[in-house]
Write an enzyme that holds these catalytic residues in place. Structure first.
Site, PDB file in Angstrom:
ATOM      1  N   LEU A  74      23.149  80.236  -0.992  1.00 55.68           N
ATOM      2  CA  LEU A  74      24.573  80.540  -1.074  1.00 55.68           C
ATOM      3  C   LEU A  74      24.908  81.130  -2.443  1.00 55.68           C
ATOM      4  CD1 LEU A  74      26.287  77.483   0.652  1.00 55.68           C
ATOM      5  CD2 LEU A  74      25.102  79.442   1.653  1.00 55.68           C
ATOM      6  N   GLY A 130      20.235  77.620   0.701  1.00 54.95           N
ATOM      7  CA  GLY A 130      20.729  78.377   1.857  1.00 54.95           C
ATOM      8  C   GLY A 130      19.736  79.400   2.373  1.00 54.95           C
ATOM      9  N   ASN A 161      16.758  72.414  -2.020  1.00 55.93           N
ATOM     10  CA  ASN A 161      16.682  71.841  -3.369  1.00 55.93           C
ATOM     11  C   ASN A 161      18.039  71.427  -3.924  1.00 55.93           C
ATOM     12  OD1 ASN A 161      17.508  74.548  -3.479  1.00 55.93           O
ATOM     13  ND2 ASN A 161      16.833  74.764  -5.599  1.00 55.93           N
ATOM     14  N   GLU A 162      19.022  71.255  -3.047  1.00 56.81           N
ATOM     15  CA  GLU A 162      20.384  70.974  -3.498  1.00 56.81           C
ATOM     16  C   GLU A 162      20.455  69.800  -4.471  1.00 56.81           C
ATOM     17  OE1 GLU A 162      19.620  72.010  -0.550  1.00 56.81           O
ATOM     18  OE2 GLU A 162      21.123  73.423   0.180  1.00 56.81           O
TER      19      GLU A 162
HETATM   20  C1  LIG Z   1      33.101  76.528  -0.252  1.00 59.90           C
HETATM   21  C2  LIG Z   1      32.354  75.506  -0.969  1.00 59.90           C
HETATM   22  C3  LIG Z   1      31.323  74.846  -0.125  1.00 59.90           C
HETATM   23  C4  LIG Z   1      30.475  73.949  -0.964  1.00 59.90           C
HETATM   24  C5  LIG Z   1      29.420  73.295  -0.176  1.00 59.90           C
HETATM   25  C6  LIG Z   1      28.109  73.427  -0.794  1.00 59.90           C
HETATM   26  C7  LIG Z   1      27.052  72.832   0.025  1.00 59.90           C
HETATM   27  C8  LIG Z   1      25.841  73.716   0.140  1.00 59.90           C
HETATM   28  C9  LIG Z   1      25.017  73.598  -1.019  1.00 59.90           C
HETATM   29  C10 LIG Z   1      24.073  74.421  -1.418  1.00 59.90           C
HETATM   30  C11 LIG Z   1      23.593  75.536  -0.697  1.00 59.90           C
HETATM   31  C12 LIG Z   1      23.112  76.638  -1.623  1.00 59.90           C
HETATM   32  O1  LIG Z   1      22.473  77.533  -1.154  1.00 59.90           O
HETATM   33  S1  LIG Z   1      23.550  76.600  -3.289  1.00 59.90           S
HETATM   34  C13 LIG Z   1      22.576  77.883  -4.039  1.00 59.90           C
HETATM   35  C14 LIG Z   1      21.265  77.343  -4.399  1.00 59.90           C
HETATM   36  N1  LIG Z   1      20.438  78.366  -4.971  1.00 59.90           N
HETATM   37  C15 LIG Z   1      19.611  78.147  -5.976  1.00 59.90           C
HETATM   38  O2  LIG Z   1      19.505  77.072  -6.492  1.00 59.90           O
HETATM   39  C16 LIG Z   1      18.841  79.320  -6.452  1.00 59.90           C
HETATM   40  C17 LIG Z   1      19.121  79.565  -7.889  1.00 59.90           C
HETATM   41  N2  LIG Z   1      18.370  80.726  -8.325  1.00 59.90           N
HETATM   42  C18 LIG Z   1      17.062  80.690  -8.651  1.00 59.90           C
HETATM   43  O3  LIG Z   1      16.374  79.701  -8.546  1.00 59.90           O
HETATM   44  C19 LIG Z   1      16.498  81.962  -9.179  1.00 59.90           C
HETATM   45  O4  LIG Z   1      17.549  82.803  -9.537  1.00 59.90           O
HETATM   46  C20 LIG Z   1      15.572  82.710  -8.181  1.00 59.90           C
HETATM   47  C21 LIG Z   1      14.273  81.930  -7.993  1.00 59.90           C
HETATM   48  C22 LIG Z   1      16.265  82.916  -6.827  1.00 59.90           C
HETATM   49  C23 LIG Z   1      15.235  84.094  -8.766  1.00 59.90           C
HETATM   50  O5  LIG Z   1      14.690  83.940 -10.056  1.00 59.90           O
HETATM   51  P1  LIG Z   1      14.548  85.201 -11.004  1.00 59.90           P
HETATM   52  O6  LIG Z   1      13.935  84.705 -12.260  1.00 59.90           O
HETATM   53  O7  LIG Z   1      13.874  86.314 -10.291  1.00 59.90           O
HETATM   54  O8  LIG Z   1      16.037  85.696 -11.242  1.00 59.90           O
HETATM   55  P2  LIG Z   1      17.168  85.043 -12.175  1.00 59.90           P
HETATM   56  O9  LIG Z   1      17.134  83.572 -12.116  1.00 59.90           O
HETATM   57  O10 LIG Z   1      17.105  85.683 -13.514  1.00 59.90           O
HETATM   58  O11 LIG Z   1      18.494  85.501 -11.411  1.00 59.90           O
HETATM   59  C24 LIG Z   1      18.868  86.885 -11.369  1.00 59.90           C
HETATM   60  C25 LIG Z   1      20.366  86.946 -11.245  1.00 59.90           C
HETATM   61  O12 LIG Z   1      20.750  86.393  -9.989  1.00 59.90           O
HETATM   62  C26 LIG Z   1      21.745  85.394 -10.208  1.00 59.90           C
HETATM   63  N3  LIG Z   1      21.599  84.361  -9.158  1.00 59.90           N
HETATM   64  C27 LIG Z   1      20.530  83.613  -8.887  1.00 59.90           C
HETATM   65  N4  LIG Z   1      20.772  82.785  -7.859  1.00 59.90           N
HETATM   66  C28 LIG Z   1      22.044  83.016  -7.484  1.00 59.90           C
HETATM   67  C29 LIG Z   1      22.887  82.445  -6.477  1.00 59.90           C
HETATM   68  N5  LIG Z   1      22.461  81.481  -5.619  1.00 59.90           N
HETATM   69  N6  LIG Z   1      24.140  82.900  -6.385  1.00 59.90           N
HETATM   70  C30 LIG Z   1      24.590  83.857  -7.208  1.00 59.90           C
HETATM   71  N7  LIG Z   1      23.851  84.436  -8.194  1.00 59.90           N
HETATM   72  C31 LIG Z   1      22.592  84.008  -8.327  1.00 59.90           C
HETATM   73  C32 LIG Z   1      21.430  84.864 -11.590  1.00 59.90           C
HETATM   74  O13 LIG Z   1      22.552  84.203 -12.113  1.00 59.90           O
HETATM   75  C33 LIG Z   1      21.096  86.136 -12.303  1.00 59.90           C
HETATM   76  O14 LIG Z   1      22.306  86.797 -12.602  1.00 59.90           O
HETATM   77  P3  LIG Z   1      22.477  87.591 -13.994  1.00 59.90           P
HETATM   78  O15 LIG Z   1      21.417  88.634 -14.002  1.00 59.90           O
HETATM   79  O16 LIG Z   1      23.863  88.148 -13.918  1.00 59.90           O
HETATM   80  O17 LIG Z   1      22.307  86.585 -15.073  1.00 59.90           O
END
Ligand SMILES: CCCCCCCC/C=C\CC(=O)SCCNC(=O)CCNC(=O)[C@H](O)C(C)(C)COP(=O)(O)OP(=O)(O)OC[C@H]1O[C@@H](n2cnc3c(N)ncnc32)[C@H](O)[C@@H]1OP(=O)(O)O
Length: 229
Positions: free
Chosen positions: A105, A150, A174-175
């Site tokens: 997400l 997600g 991994n939430e």
């Molecule tokens: C309406 C409200 C409802 C609330 C209910 C919630 C219940 C559900 C809960 C959770 C579900 C989810 O899916 S939460 C999201 C979980 N995701 C993560 O934990 C992933 C986090 N990201 C990473 O681990 C890494 O970014 C990666 C492994 C995916 C990639 O690594 P890499 O080193 O290649 O890249 P960067 O880390 O440098 O990231 C690049 C760039 O992308 C942005 N980014 C990363 N993940 C997200 C994301 N999930 N959403 C938005 N943006 C994301 C990161 O910030 C970097 O941005 P910048 O370049 O601008 O710094």
């Protein structure tokens, strides 16, 4: 590619899922090529080969294919279009980006937004899950990069999963590591694939698995040794 047993119910377009094989023939001559249909929205590209009935849906939303409201809306529209095309029997979802299947997400959708917008976003997440889980096409996730939270839900919602083997790629709900609780239906989707015990441990610790570890825990029946599928 061959695929093995899954626990989900049958698909009207592909009745015997347990023995199904997907074979992609080479695009040999003009009549073959004319059976290919492509469509592209900003975040998702779809190629359907009507001669095989297989569509490939590629996520192309840099940097990490996060599931924003726009992405989820495009995803549902693309899937609906394929559902309506009787020549399409199966869809492969995968990423056009290197190293990332989907980061889950979009965090920015969950921060500082109005209650109305949050409601719209959360409805879109549920729609994605309902449409994918309820699809009458065979659905396959070709996981060619990291797939946390997600992104993992999306993969688990498909009938089959294949993951590229690369020690840097992880998949899991991994939430807990993020300090949030995976919604019960995220958990249920994982239980349906790997069972209660594995899900309990995975969710408590917020584990991300490599492809071989996930294979051992019955997440899927094969993985791909190349770093990119
Ligand atoms: C309406 C409200 C409802 C609330 C209910 C919630 C219940 C559900 C809960 C959770 C579900 C989810 O899916 S939460 C999201 C979980 N995701 C993560 O934990 C992933 C986090 N990201 C990473 O681990 C890494 O970014 C990666 C492994 C995916 C990639 O690594 P890499 O080193 O290649 O890249 P960067 O880390 O440098 O990231 C690049 C760039 O992308 C942005 N980014 C990363 N993940 C997200 C994301 N999930 N959403 C938005 N943006 C994301 C990161 O910030 C970097 O941005 P910048 O370049 O601008 O710094």
């Amino acid at each position: 590619m061959g695929f093995g047993t899954v626990s989900r119910g049958g698909s009207s377009r592909w009745p015997d899922q347990r023995l199904c094989t997907v074979e992609m023939g080479p695009p040999c001559h003009t009549s073959c090529l004319s059976r290919r249909k492509s469509s592209s929205s900003p975040k998702i590209k779809v190629d359907l080969d009507s001669s095989t009935g297989i569509a490939v849906m590629k996520f192309q939303s840099p940097p990490v294919n996060s599931l924003s409201l726009d992405f989820l809306t495009e995803f549902c529209i693309s899937l609906e279009k394929l559902e309506m095309d009787r020549s399409c029997r199966g869809v492969v979802v995968t990423s056009a980006l290197p190293k990332i299947f989907s980061a889950g997400l979009d965090i920015m959708e969950m921060y500082g937004k109005s209650p109305e917008r949050c409601g719209e976003f959360w409805k879109a997440v549920q729609e994605m899950w309902l449409k994918l889980y309820g699809s009458n096409m065979v659905t396959i996730a070709a996981i060619n990069g990291s797939s946390p939270a997600g992104g993992c839900l999306m993969a688990l919602t498909c009938d089959y999963r294949i993951m590229a083997e690369n020690p840097r790629y992880g998949i899991g709900l991994n939430e807990t590591q993020l300090g949030i609780v995976a919604p019960f239906w995220f958990k249920d989707t994982m239980v349906n694939t790997v069972g209660h015990r594995t899900t309990e441990l995975a969710l408590e610790l917020g584990l991300l698995y490599s492809a071989p570890d996930a294979l051992r825990l019955a997440w899927w029946t094969s993985w791909c040794r190349r770093t990119r599928c």
